[in-house]
Design an enzyme around this catalytic site. Structure first.
Site, PDB file in Angstrom:
ATOM      1  N   THR A   1      62.318  -6.667 -47.257  1.00 31.07           N
ATOM      2  CA  THR A   1      62.111  -7.444 -46.245  1.00 31.07           C
ATOM      3  C   THR A   1      63.514  -8.162 -45.780  1.00 31.07           C
ATOM      4  OG1 THR A   1      60.101  -8.345 -47.089  1.00 31.07           O
ATOM      5  CG2 THR A   1      61.146  -9.669 -45.457  1.00 31.07           C
TER       6      THR A   1
ATOM      7  N   ARG B   1      52.552  -8.956 -47.459  1.00 28.07           N
ATOM      8  CA  ARG B   1      51.993  -7.551 -47.577  1.00 28.07           C
ATOM      9  C   ARG B   1      50.902  -7.367 -48.291  1.00 28.07           C
ATOM     10  NH1 ARG B   1      57.739  -5.593 -50.484  1.00 28.07           N
ATOM     11  NH2 ARG B   1      56.784  -3.489 -50.405  1.00 28.07           N
TER      12      ARG B   1
ATOM     13  N   LEU C   1      63.621 -13.255 -50.817  1.00 24.71           N
ATOM     14  CA  LEU C   1      62.655 -12.286 -50.129  1.00 24.71           C
ATOM     15  C   LEU C   1      62.633 -11.050 -50.836  1.00 24.71           C
ATOM     16  CD1 LEU C   1      64.336 -12.778 -46.404  1.00 24.71           C
ATOM     17  CD2 LEU C   1      61.965 -13.653 -47.253  1.00 24.71           C
ATOM     18  N   ASP C   2      61.488 -10.182 -50.656  1.00 19.97           N
ATOM     19  CA  ASP C   2      61.427  -8.950 -51.178  1.00 19.97           C
ATOM     20  C   ASP C   2      62.773  -8.008 -50.815  1.00 19.97           C
ATOM     21  OD1 ASP C   2      59.185  -9.699 -52.124  1.00 19.97           O
ATOM     22  OD2 ASP C   2      58.012  -8.559 -50.684  1.00 19.97           O
ATOM     23  N   GLN C   3      63.069  -7.159 -51.467  1.00 24.72           N
ATOM     24  CA  GLN C   3      64.207  -6.221 -51.226  1.00 24.72           C
ATOM     25  C   GLN C   3      64.312  -5.657 -49.907  1.00 24.72           C
ATOM     26  OE1 GLN C   3      64.935  -3.240 -54.215  1.00 24.72           O
ATOM     27  NE2 GLN C   3      66.676  -2.442 -53.100  1.00 24.72           N
TER      28      GLN C   3
END
Length: 206
Positions: free
Chosen positions: A55, A152, A51-53
């Site tokens: 998120t 996003r 996951l993105d940092q």
């Protein structure tokens, strides 16, 4: 620390807090990450997806090379069903829809991604309206593909950027929340050993 949702002798499922890297980055200041924290409790844990940092939400880790291989194959085949919640700016015209816009890295502004109908890789997101909150909307997002920053960029392309997105939302929407309002709340997949269809849930924190 991450919240532990499920563990057995083959897998660990955790909910990552917003702001924590999934895996180490470059530099001493980017070594703390979810994977290393889980390894303190499960030393053989291997990361399967990220996951993105910014998120928060569900991640599954494998506890052996074989379960890692099995889980990785599921993600390659797009077997897992993933559901996110997001709060976006504005109110979409419809109550549900689908975004199909190819994505690639914006090389001049890494790690940002961008829509590119020529050189981009196919990317698809389905969405459904959950709640209208005056000038913003709570959506359920279902990524069919798993491109970097897909949700996003697709929400931005719809004209409804995710609030708190420091990469893609224009001012003042980028600071309209104290974090990116994107959370991976549900993950469904086959257990890599038993084949049982499993569903994991982490309540949305916003």
């Amino acid at each position: 620390m991450p919240d532990y949702i499920h563990s057995d002798e083959h897998i660990v499922v955790v909910s990552k807090p917003a702001g924590l890297l999934s895996v180490p980055g470059r530099g001493e200041d980017k070594q703390d990450c979810l994977w290393r924290r889980v390894q303190q409790r499960f030393p053989t844990a291997r990361i399967v997806h990220r996951l993105d940092q910014a998120t928060s939400g569900l991640l599954i880790l494998a506890l052996s090379a074989e379960t890692h291989r099995q889980l990785s194959m599921q993600f390659e085949r797009r077997t897992p069903v993933k559901r996110y919640q997001a709060i976006v700016a504005g109110v979409p015209d419809a109550t549900e829809g689908r975004v199909e816009l190819p994505l690639r890295c914006d090389w001049d502004n890494r790690p940002r991604q961008m829509v590119d109908p020529v050189a981009g890789k196919a990317a698809c997101t389905e969405w459904k309206q959950l709640e209208v909150l005056q000038d913003r909307t709570r959506l359920a997002l279902y990524p069919i593909t798993g491109r970097s920053h897909q949700l996003r960029v697709h929400m931005l392309a719809m004209g409804h950027p995710i609030l708190g997105d420091g990469f893609y939302a224009p001012p003042p929407l980028d600071s309209a929340a104290d974090r990116l309002l994107l959370h991976a709340e549900q993950l469904e997949l086959e257990h890599p050993v038993t084949g049982e269809w499993m569903r994991f849930f982490a309540p949305c924190p916003f």
